[in-house]
Write an enzyme that holds these catalytic residues in place. Structure first.
Site, short mmCIF file in Angstrom:
data_model
loop_
_atom_site.label_atom_id
_atom_site.label_comp_id
_atom_site.label_asym_id
_atom_site.label_seq_id
_atom_site.Cartn_x
_atom_site.Cartn_y
_atom_site.Cartn_z
CG HIS A 121 80.44 75.05 50.33
ND1 HIS A 121 79.39 74.44 49.69
CD2 HIS A 121 81.08 74.05 50.99
CE1 HIS A 121 79.40 73.14 49.93
NE2 HIS A 121 80.42 72.88 50.73
CG ASP A 122 77.22 76.96 47.81
OD1 ASP A 122 77.20 77.84 46.93
OD2 ASP A 122 78.00 75.98 47.78
N GLY A 139 77.65 72.99 54.49
CA GLY A 139 77.31 73.65 53.24
C GLY A 139 75.83 73.65 52.93
#
Length: 264
Positions: A121-122, A139
């Site tokens: 994520h991200d 992440g």
């Protein structure tokens, strides 16, 4: 005309260009958008709020747009956005972002992403990168343009990887990798600069010389990072053709946190 295999399950809410090809047993969710001339192989899962650009090649068993592997995630409508011309090989996984960051995981254009790569994520990946098999990003990792990750490279969360840098096989990154740096080891250590990669991209002799000087100031003179930055800044006058390279290096170093630091 689109080629959709009869066993593929595509939600009526998904938006696929008429030229998109989808292989057998692939699942595509309601919030997915896929641009022209993209091909999706068999047994893929594309879900979440995922936007995929044009001329991408997605091979079998890729899983894109899944929810983050983050216990804080609470079902927010975060995103995964891919640009154009990317190659994503078998069994790659890419997750949407979280509200703790920008809420979006991004991949630029013309990236070559080999099998079993994971983008958490991200993450923010630039353009023209190469991720060899089993490269794994935690992440919030940022990867600059033209970076190359060797096979089985693993990257700690919040690490930044500069443009034109390169990692060797089985490198573990716990700190930021400045632009142009070639690193290797567990944990990764700076070994040289990615000179061969720069030559292949058309860097002339003056720009190569400036990169060598930046490496010397960062790693060979036993000075603090602040002093190294001052010395690097003077290179813009000595090597006018490398002015943009010097500015990119300084911008990267100025954003390095004291907690994370750079590879040494």
């Amino acid at each position: 005309m689109s080629t959709i295999h009869p066993t593929a399950l595509i939600d009526p809410g998904a938006e696929l260009d008429s030229t998109v090809s989808v292989g057998p047993y692939t699942l595509i969710g309601p919030h997915v958008r896929i641009g022209a001339h993209t091909t999706v192989g068999p047994h893929c899962i594309i879900e979440g709020h995922t936007t995929i650009g044009q001329h991408n090649r997605i091979f079998g068993h890729a899983a894109l747009g899944g929810i983050p592997q983050d216990k804080k995630y609470g079902g927010e409508p975060c995103e995964l956005v891919l640009g154009d011309g990317n190659t994503i090989r078998e069994f790659c996984t890419m997750h949407i972002g979280t509200v703790q960051d920008r809420g979006v995981t991004t991949v630029g254009d013309d990236n070559w992403i080999m099998a079993y790569v994971h983008l958490a994520h991200d993450c923010q990946v630039g353009s023209h990168t190469i991720f060899a098999n089993n490269s794994q990003l935690a992440g919030h990792v940022h990867v600059g343009d033209w970076a190359i990750l060797g096979g089985f490279t693993v990257v700690h969360q919040f690490v930044r990887i500069g443009a034109h840098s390169m990692t060797a096989l089985c490198t573990m990154l716990l700190a930021d990798v400045p632009p142009f740096v070639l690193c290797q080891g567990q944990p990764g250590r700076a070994r040289s600069m990615n000179f061969e990669g720069l030559r292949r991209r058309g860097f002339g002799s003056e720009r190569i010389a400036a990169v060598k000087a930046m490496y010397k100031h960062l790693y060979r003179e036993d000075v603090r990072l602040e002093e190294a930055c001052l010395r690097i800044a003077r290179l813009e006058q000595d090597y006018p053709a490398a002015a943009e390279d010097v500015r990119m290096m300084l911008a990267f170093l100025q954003q390095t946190s004291a907690e994370r630091g750079i590879v040494r």
